[in-house]
Design an enzyme around this catalytic site. Structure first.
Site, PDB file in Angstrom:
ATOM      1  N   CYS A   2      -7.054  20.925   7.225  1.00 32.06           N
ATOM      2  CA  CYS A   2      -7.740  19.644   7.305  1.00 32.06           C
ATOM      3  C   CYS A   2      -8.907  19.622   6.313  1.00 32.06           C
ATOM      4  O   CYS A   2      -9.523  20.646   6.040  1.00 32.06           O
ATOM      5  CB  CYS A   2      -8.305  19.310   8.683  1.00 32.06           C
ATOM      6  N   ARG A  27      -5.244  20.506   1.720  1.00 36.65           N
ATOM      7  CA  ARG A  27      -5.568  21.184   2.973  1.00 36.65           C
ATOM      8  C   ARG A  27      -4.750  20.670   4.150  1.00 36.65           C
ATOM      9  O   ARG A  27      -4.731  21.274   5.225  1.00 36.65           O
ATOM     10  CB  ARG A  27      -7.057  21.009   3.296  1.00 36.65           C
ATOM     11  N   TRP A  74      -3.995  18.271   9.011  1.00 33.87           N
ATOM     12  CA  TRP A  74      -2.815  19.136   9.190  1.00 33.87           C
ATOM     13  C   TRP A  74      -2.777  19.430  10.681  1.00 33.87           C
ATOM     14  O   TRP A  74      -3.652  20.102  11.222  1.00 33.87           O
ATOM     15  CB  TRP A  74      -2.983  20.415   8.384  1.00 33.87           C
ATOM     16  N   ASN A  98     -12.501  19.826  11.341  1.00 32.14           N
ATOM     17  CA  ASN A  98     -11.560  20.798  10.798  1.00 32.14           C
ATOM     18  C   ASN A  98     -11.751  22.075  11.596  1.00 32.14           C
ATOM     19  O   ASN A  98     -12.860  22.597  11.660  1.00 32.14           O
ATOM     20  CB  ASN A  98     -11.892  21.025   9.309  1.00 32.14           C
ATOM     21  N   GLY A  99     -10.671  22.552  12.239  1.00 31.38           N
ATOM     22  CA  GLY A  99     -10.790  23.773  13.040  1.00 31.38           C
ATOM     23  C   GLY A  99     -10.107  23.585  14.378  1.00 31.38           C
ATOM     24  O   GLY A  99      -9.290  22.683  14.547  1.00 31.38           O
ATOM     25  N   GLU A 489       7.986  37.271  -4.382  1.00 37.13           N
ATOM     26  CA  GLU A 489       7.185  36.105  -4.751  1.00 37.13           C
ATOM     27  C   GLU A 489       8.089  34.990  -5.315  1.00 37.13           C
ATOM     28  O   GLU A 489       7.894  33.811  -5.021  1.00 37.13           O
ATOM     29  CB  GLU A 489       6.105  36.522  -5.759  1.00 37.13           C
ATOM     30  N   LYS A 493       8.285  31.302  -3.682  1.00 36.85           N
ATOM     31  CA  LYS A 493       8.030  30.070  -4.452  1.00 36.85           C
ATOM     32  C   LYS A 493       9.191  29.111  -4.277  1.00 36.85           C
ATOM     33  O   LYS A 493       9.002  27.920  -4.027  1.00 36.85           O
ATOM     34  CB  LYS A 493       7.851  30.348  -5.961  1.00 36.85           C
ATOM     35  N   GLU A 496       9.435  27.641  -0.610  1.00 38.18           N
ATOM     36  CA  GLU A 496       8.385  26.736  -0.098  1.00 38.18           C
ATOM     37  C   GLU A 496       8.405  25.366  -0.755  1.00 38.18           C
ATOM     38  O   GLU A 496       8.000  24.387  -0.145  1.00 38.18           O
ATOM     39  CB  GLU A 496       7.005  27.371  -0.122  1.00 38.18           C
ATOM     40  N   HIS A 512      22.476  48.377   1.547  1.00 34.82           N
ATOM     41  CA  HIS A 512      22.263  48.602   2.978  1.00 34.82           C
ATOM     42  C   HIS A 512      22.413  47.309   3.776  1.00 34.82           C
ATOM     43  O   HIS A 512      21.978  47.237   4.915  1.00 34.82           O
ATOM     44  CB  HIS A 512      20.888  49.224   3.213  1.00 34.82           C
TER      45      HIS A 512
HETATM   46  O1  M6R Z   1      -5.647  31.506   0.515  1.00 34.54           O
HETATM   47  P1  M6R Z   1      -4.781  32.696   0.702  1.00 34.54           P
HETATM   48  O2  M6R Z   1      -4.476  33.393  -0.583  1.00 34.54           O
HETATM   49  O3  M6R Z   1      -5.309  33.662   1.710  1.00 34.54           O
HETATM   50  O4  M6R Z   1      -3.423  32.121   1.262  1.00 34.54           O
HETATM   51  C1  M6R Z   1      -2.398  32.950   1.719  1.00 34.54           C
HETATM   52  C2  M6R Z   1      -1.120  32.176   1.897  1.00 34.54           C
HETATM   53  O5  M6R Z   1      -1.284  31.167   2.838  1.00 34.54           O
HETATM   54  C3  M6R Z   1      -0.655  31.551   0.584  1.00 34.54           C
HETATM   55  O6  M6R Z   1      -0.527  32.501  -0.423  1.00 34.54           O
HETATM   56  C4  M6R Z   1       0.683  30.836   0.777  1.00 34.54           C
HETATM   57  O7  M6R Z   1       1.688  31.774   1.038  1.00 34.54           O
HETATM   58  C5  M6R Z   1       1.000  29.975  -0.443  1.00 34.54           C
HETATM   59  N1  M6R Z   1       1.537  28.720  -0.022  1.00 34.54           N
HETATM   60  C6  M6R Z   1       1.976  30.613  -1.348  1.00 34.54           C
HETATM   61  O8  M6R Z   1       2.349  29.817  -2.415  1.00 34.54           O
END
Ligand code: M6R
Length: 616
Positions: A2, A27, A74, A98-99, A489, A493, A496, A512
């Site tokens: 948020c 956010r 969010w 926010n929180g 990674e 990517k 997501e 395996h």
């Molecule tokens: O702000 P941070 O680096 O701690 O965030 C960690 C993950 O939430 C963040 O890397 C998330 O996986 C991203 N969406 C990846 O692209």
């Protein structure tokens, strides 16, 4: 999660707040709203969906007034809906948050018994009622009432609050969620982060946990002001800082999406992260920010890296470098998993918390736990003065500039840069590396921006490969050694932002289990530059081909063997082995970007995600 923005000045508040929210939309983006005080009372407009829905609603019902608060959400408590969108109104009060208010259920029962009626399923509305109740029970003003209300809640919050009776005042507070004050010309602002305020001012104050602030807009006789106290009312001073990010850094600058712009910004982000930190003559790293004296470094028995998501993948590479260059045993742990057991930390442990936002709940909790058990904590973060570097004994900021795309790209390569600097620093202070070795490693790092520019020159070729993946429902990514975290990674990517199922696997593990998946319909992306693990990687490619799997390879220029096996090859420059991960990830970022973009997805704000994950 948020984002919140507040404005108290002379201009029309609603457009300024919406512009600030636009910069905070990373956010959270399932609903949004504003509340504006027009001098007579408070009007709110809220809308389900992205910020443009709020813009449409405000176009139909413009709000006038120079004081207001806004929020982009969010969802945590209560589904995304207009009723659950902030601001929440109770009696004379409008509030954004926010929180998470942890004791909301008990408070809801108590307030209901007092006759309160609720219009939403949120924890936030409870807080609005508490402030209103404090006002009706005789609090002298909004500032007083907010402090009373906050003393009744547990949990994490950043809030901004308006009262019908105070047309010139915003009261804001933070505990566990970030909040920044902006000192503009004849105006005061507050927001969840710097980027929300940058187009108005670069003079900012970072509030600390437990701070409550009364922001007052200018009047005919007085300029704007901010008064900060503790919840108990004791005055506190916080230093003003001049921010060196520019407003245009948070703009798309001609790129279709922030993610694409941020992929292209990687050479600059890496160069900035290196600037002033390298001593090539002595093959060393200037370590003052790291906050670890050579004596302390020599006494470290174990390095423990904690992180989540993409930062976790960077940390896996950090382990590789710290173990091989500094000879220190290194453990990497997901912040979220660390919370599930009683990990043992010792005072000769160095805990490195890696986080782009510097706010991720699980990473923060892990760093707190480690610190409380005596370990030294080093933060690697991108956001200045965020929670994790504040708590750490030392910090090494990545200087990637604002990263807006939810999928992290430039912060990842900047984190790798920082981790390599730490590894060289530890290696040099512990005598595991001599000056010549240190200089050679650092020279390799300095060459990375040039290599990435070379790779970016092939973006169109990666785009053409992406076309062949648009209909894929599953994609396997394989890599060994330094290439394994890059396979993870690359898969993260792709999943997501394209919503395809993508799995990163250690290539050596293929036989395996995952080899059972391979047939002519499965694209397999193999990260196989010419390095120590190359021959084995080539063997894996042959195994995939033998089962008719479709291979997309990342290989070093001139690799004839790969040329004969792979359906598509992205050629890599012949770079020093230790910096290869900073290069191999770039085509995978582009691949994910182009697949998602071809599918018509909202690349910068993929479904269900938020950039800053401040919940457990
Ligand atoms: O702000 P941070 O680096 O701690 O965030 C960690 C993950 O939430 C963040 O890397 C998330 O996986 C991203 N969406 C990846 O692209």
């Amino acid at each position: 999660m948020c984002g919140i923005v507040g404005y108290a000045g002379r201009q029309s508040a609603a457009p300024i707040i919406v512009d600030g929210l636009r910069r905070l939309e990373y956010r959270g983006y399932d609903s949004a709203g504003v509340a504006i005080h027009d001098g007579r009372g408070i009007e709110t407009v809220r809308a389900l969906g992205k910020l443009r829905a709020l813009g449409d609603a405000l176009a139909k019902r413009p709000l006038e007034g120079a004081l207001g608060i806004g929020h982009t959400r969010w969802a945590t408590h209560g589904r995304p809906s207009e009723e659950n969108a902030h601001p929440h109104v109770a009696g004379k009060v409008a509030l954004v948050h926010n929180g998470i208010i942890e004791n909301h259920a008990a408070l809801r029962r108590e307030l209901a018994a007092d006759g309160a009626r609720f219009g939403s399923e949120t924890d936030t509305e409870i807080l609005a009622h508490l402030v209103d109740r404090a006002l009706s029970r005789g609090a002298v003003n909004l500032f007083d009432a907010v402090r009373v209300a906050l003393s009744e809640v547990t949990g994490a919050y950043a809030i901004a609050v308006l009262s019908v009776d105070e047309p010139n005042t915003i009261v804001a507070a933070r505990h566990g969620s970030p909040l920044v004050l902006g000192y503009g010309e004849n105006e005061m602002l507050c927001g969840s982060d710097i980027s929300a305020l940058l187009s108005h001012t670069r003079d900012m104050v970072f509030l600390e946990d437990g701070d409550v602030v009364e922001l007052r807009g200018p009047t005919s006789s007085e300029g704007p002001s901010a008064r900060i106290t503790t919840i108990a009312g004791a005055a506190v001073e916080r230093p003003r800082k001049r921010i060196d990010w520019s407003p245009t850094m948070a703009e798309r600058g001609g790129f279709k999406h922030f993610m694409l712009k941020e992929i292209h910004e990687q050479p600059d982000a890496i160069a900035a992260t290196l600037r002033g930190r390298i001593d090539l003559e002595n093959g060393d790293v200037h370590g003052s920010e790291i906050g670890l004296s050579p004596e302390v470094v020599r006494g470290i028995r174990r390095v423990y890296i904690v992180a989540c998501g993409t930062s976790f993948h960077a940390s896996l590479l950090g382990r590789y470098w710290i173990e091989s260059l500094a000879g220190v045993q290194t453990v990497v742990e997901l912040g979220s998993e660390l919370a599930n057991r009683k990990a043992v930390f010792c005072d000769d442990d160095l805990v490195i918390a890696v986080s782009q936002s510097g706010e991720t709940f699980d990473t923060l909790a892990a760093a707190k736990a480690a610190k409380s058990r005596g370990a030294r904590v080093l933060a690697i973060a991108n956001v200045l003065d965020s929670a994790i570097p504040r708590l750490a004994h030392g910090e090494l900021y990545t200087r990637a500039g604002p990263e807006i795309g939810v999928a992290s790209t430039k912060c990842f390569t900047a984190q790798l840069t920082a981790l390599l600097l730490v590894a060289v620093y530890l290696g040099r202070q512990r005598g595991a590396l001599d000056a010549t070795q240190g200089a050679s490693l650092l020279e390799g790092l300095c060459a990375v921006p040039g290599f990435i520019n070379e790779l970016l020159g092939d973006a169109d070729y990666v785009r053409s490969i992406a076309t062949s993946l648009v209909d894929a429902t599953d994609v396997l990514f394989l890599g060994r050694g330094l290439n394994y975290p890059i396979a993870l990674e690359g898969a993260l990517k792709l999943k997501e932002i394209s919503y395809a199922h993508a799995e990163g696997y250690a290539a050596g593990e293929m036989k395996h289990g995952p080899i059972a998946l391979i047939d002519s319909s499965l694209p397999v992306v193999v990260v196989a530059p010419r390095d120590a693990s190359y021959d084995k990687a080539l063997g894996n490619v042959q195994e995939v081909r033998a089962r008719e799997g479709r291979v997309i390879a990342l290989a070093t220029k001139g690799d004839e063997a790969m040329h004969d096996l792979a359906e598509h090859i992205v050629w890599l420059p012949d770079a020093p082995e230790h910096v290869l991960p900073l290069l191999t990830v770039v085509p995978l970022q582009l691949l994910a970007y182009y697949v998602a973009s071809r599918k018509g997805h909202d690349v910068d704000q993929p479904r269900n995600l938020a950039k800053t994950v401040t919940v457990e």
